[in-house]
Design a protein around this motif. Structure first.
Motif, short mmCIF file in Angstrom:
data_model
loop_
_atom_site.label_atom_id
_atom_site.label_comp_id
_atom_site.label_asym_id
_atom_site.label_seq_id
_atom_site.Cartn_x
_atom_site.Cartn_y
_atom_site.Cartn_z
N ALA A 123 0.87 -1.21 0.33
CA ALA A 123 0.19 -0.30 0.11
C ALA A 123 0.73 1.23 -0.14
O ALA A 123 0.15 2.28 -0.39
CB ALA A 123 -1.12 -0.06 1.16
N VAL A 124 1.94 1.58 0.54
CA VAL A 124 3.07 2.11 0.63
C VAL A 124 4.24 2.29 -0.21
O VAL A 124 5.29 3.21 -0.66
CB VAL A 124 3.48 2.78 2.41
N HIS A 129 6.53 7.09 -6.30
CA HIS A 129 6.06 7.32 -7.95
C HIS A 129 4.69 7.95 -7.61
O HIS A 129 4.18 7.89 -8.85
CB HIS A 129 6.23 5.72 -8.31
N ASP A 130 3.70 8.42 -6.88
CA ASP A 130 2.80 8.74 -7.13
C ASP A 130 3.32 10.06 -7.30
O ASP A 130 3.87 10.91 -7.16
CB ASP A 130 1.97 8.64 -5.33
N LEU A 254 6.42 4.26 5.49
CA LEU A 254 7.59 4.13 4.79
C LEU A 254 8.32 4.12 6.56
O LEU A 254 8.45 4.27 7.21
CB LEU A 254 8.96 4.29 3.95
N ASP A 255 8.76 2.29 6.53
CA ASP A 255 9.83 1.77 7.80
C ASP A 255 10.63 1.51 6.87
O ASP A 255 12.22 2.26 8.13
CB ASP A 255 9.18 0.35 8.03
N PHE A 256 11.20 1.55 5.98
CA PHE A 256 12.56 1.61 5.06
C PHE A 256 13.15 2.51 4.01
O PHE A 256 12.01 2.89 3.10
CB PHE A 256 13.21 0.08 5.17
N ALA A 353 0.65 1.16 10.87
CA ALA A 353 -0.50 1.11 10.53
C ALA A 353 -1.24 -0.14 9.33
O ALA A 353 -1.64 -0.77 9.52
CB ALA A 353 -1.66 1.87 10.38
N PRO A 354 -0.44 0.36 8.17
CA PRO A 354 -0.80 -0.26 6.60
C PRO A 354 -0.02 -1.78 6.48
O PRO A 354 -0.54 -2.33 5.82
CB PRO A 354 -0.38 0.76 5.41
N GLY A 355 1.30 -1.71 7.68
CA GLY A 355 1.86 -2.65 7.90
C GLY A 355 1.28 -4.05 8.45
O GLY A 355 2.90 -4.84 8.94
N ARG A 356 -0.02 -3.83 8.98
CA ARG A 356 0.33 -4.98 10.16
C ARG A 356 -0.71 -6.13 8.98
O ARG A 356 -2.36 -5.52 8.93
CB ARG A 356 -0.70 -4.40 11.32
#
Length: 358
Positions: A123-124, A129-130, A254-256, A353-356
């Motif tokens: 999702a992220v 690129h958006d 992003l996480d990384f 939140a999006p990555g759980r």
């Protein structure tokens, strides 16, 4: 010794095993068997799955997993290991995601156990690129080039046109002449230093940890390996740059990331122009490394190999371990985001939140 694998030839000619990095051969095979044994014994608390689709052009996940297994004290990593057995999953594949890759990732992620964190989920993953990426970052208070260009800029404003969706994308510096199919335009900045050379700064952001990597010094406005004059290792990150780098990740979810930026010629202020989620983690340029080193080495080894003090004063891999444990455990500490008034405030949990899973 013609015909022998490079690694075997290096060993037979006296290169110590400690000076041989990742490469095909018996030493790498032996190390991988040791990694597999450690993974099977669960001798480290975190099992990390790096998801990389086979269409990825650079195949960074395998050497990344290898070096994590060699250096980490808390994690065993696998490229495309079983997601249902992982304690942490990292989407580590070529961007932007094609429909084929997205379908494959969705199938892999459905196998992840509930509550296991997914780093840079689909999702992220392609946020850079958006079309609205830079406007979003600018609204959050990040210093990025202006990309909203119009008739008043035609024939007046210097810009860089960058090919969209390409690895090491083509770039063209010129005066804005309107939209170009397949390219994105952004206002150009002068990054020359007092010596007349151009510089590109690079830093990694993993969770709440910011790790400056290097500075490419070039004789061309597109400061890249193609125009390399020198590499400055272990540069000093300013506090503003550290806050801005964390703000980039929190804004994009992003996480990384691996972020490239320049410093303006007149003010020295940073301008962030590239956000990578699938960067070169095995050093592309080795010209300043010890002459006897062989094979491919992770960039997190650069300070040790060169005898430099690590950023923050602690070994880079120990900082990596700390960040990875925090990511695996939960949302982690608060990261800075910008308030409506443009000032930095704290917000918790939003990036994760999006990555759980589940």
């Amino acid at each position: 010794m013609r015909g022998l694998p490079d690694q075997l030839r290096w060993l037979l000619t006296g290169t110590p095993p400690s000076r041989i990095g990742f490469s095909p051969g018996p030493l790498t095979d032996l190390r991988k068997r040791r990694h597999a044994a450690g993974l099977a014994a669960r001798s480290r608390p975190v099992r990390l799955c790096l998801l990389e689709h086979d269409t990825s052009t650079m195949y960074f996940a395998e050497p990344t997993a290898f070096w994590i297994n060699e250096r980490s004290r808390v994690c065993w990593a696998e490229r495309n290991g079983p997601p249902e057995r992982a304690d942490l999953v990292w989407v580590f594949t070529q961007d932007p995601l094609t429909p084929e890759v997205r379908t494959w990732l969705d199938a892999q992620l459905r196998r992840v156990r509930p509550g296991v964190r997914v780093l840079n989920p689909p999702a992220v993953h392609d946020a850079y690129h958006d079309p609205d990426c830079f406007p979003r970052l600018a609204d959050a208070g990040v210093r990025v080039p202006r990309t909203e260009l119009g008739p008043a800029d035609v024939g007046v404003t210097p810009v860089v046109y960058k090919a969209a969706g390409e690895q090491a994308a083509r770039k063209d510096l010129c005066v804005y002449d309107g939209p170009r199919p397949g390219f994105r335009a952004a206002v150009a900045y002068d990054s020359r230093g007092a010596d007349g050379r151009y510089r590109r700064y690079r830093a990694f952001v993993l969770g709440d940890r910011v790790l400056p990597e290097d500075v490419i010094v070039a004789d061309h406005w597109n400061a890249s390996l193609r125009h390399l004059v020198a590499v400055e290792r272990n540069y000093v990150l300013t506090e503003l740059e550290r806050r801005q780098l964390l703000l980039i990740n929190s804004t994009l979810g992003l996480d990384f990331s691996c972020v490239d930026y320049l410093r303006e010629r007149d003010t020295g202020a940073p301008v962030f122009h590239d956000v990578n989620v699938y960067p070169t983690v095995v050093g592309a340029w080795q010209g300043d490394m010890p002459a006897r080193d062989r094979g491919r080495w992770h960039v997190f080894d650069n300070c040790d190999r060169l005898g430099l003090a690590p950023p923050g004063g602690r070994p880079v891999w120990r900082q990596f371990d700390d960040a990875l444990l925090r990511l695996a455990a939960g949302p982690g500490p608060a990261l800075p985001v910008a308030s409506a008034g443009g000032h930095t405030r704290k917000e918790t949990g939003a990036p994760s939140a999006p990555g759980r899973a589940g």
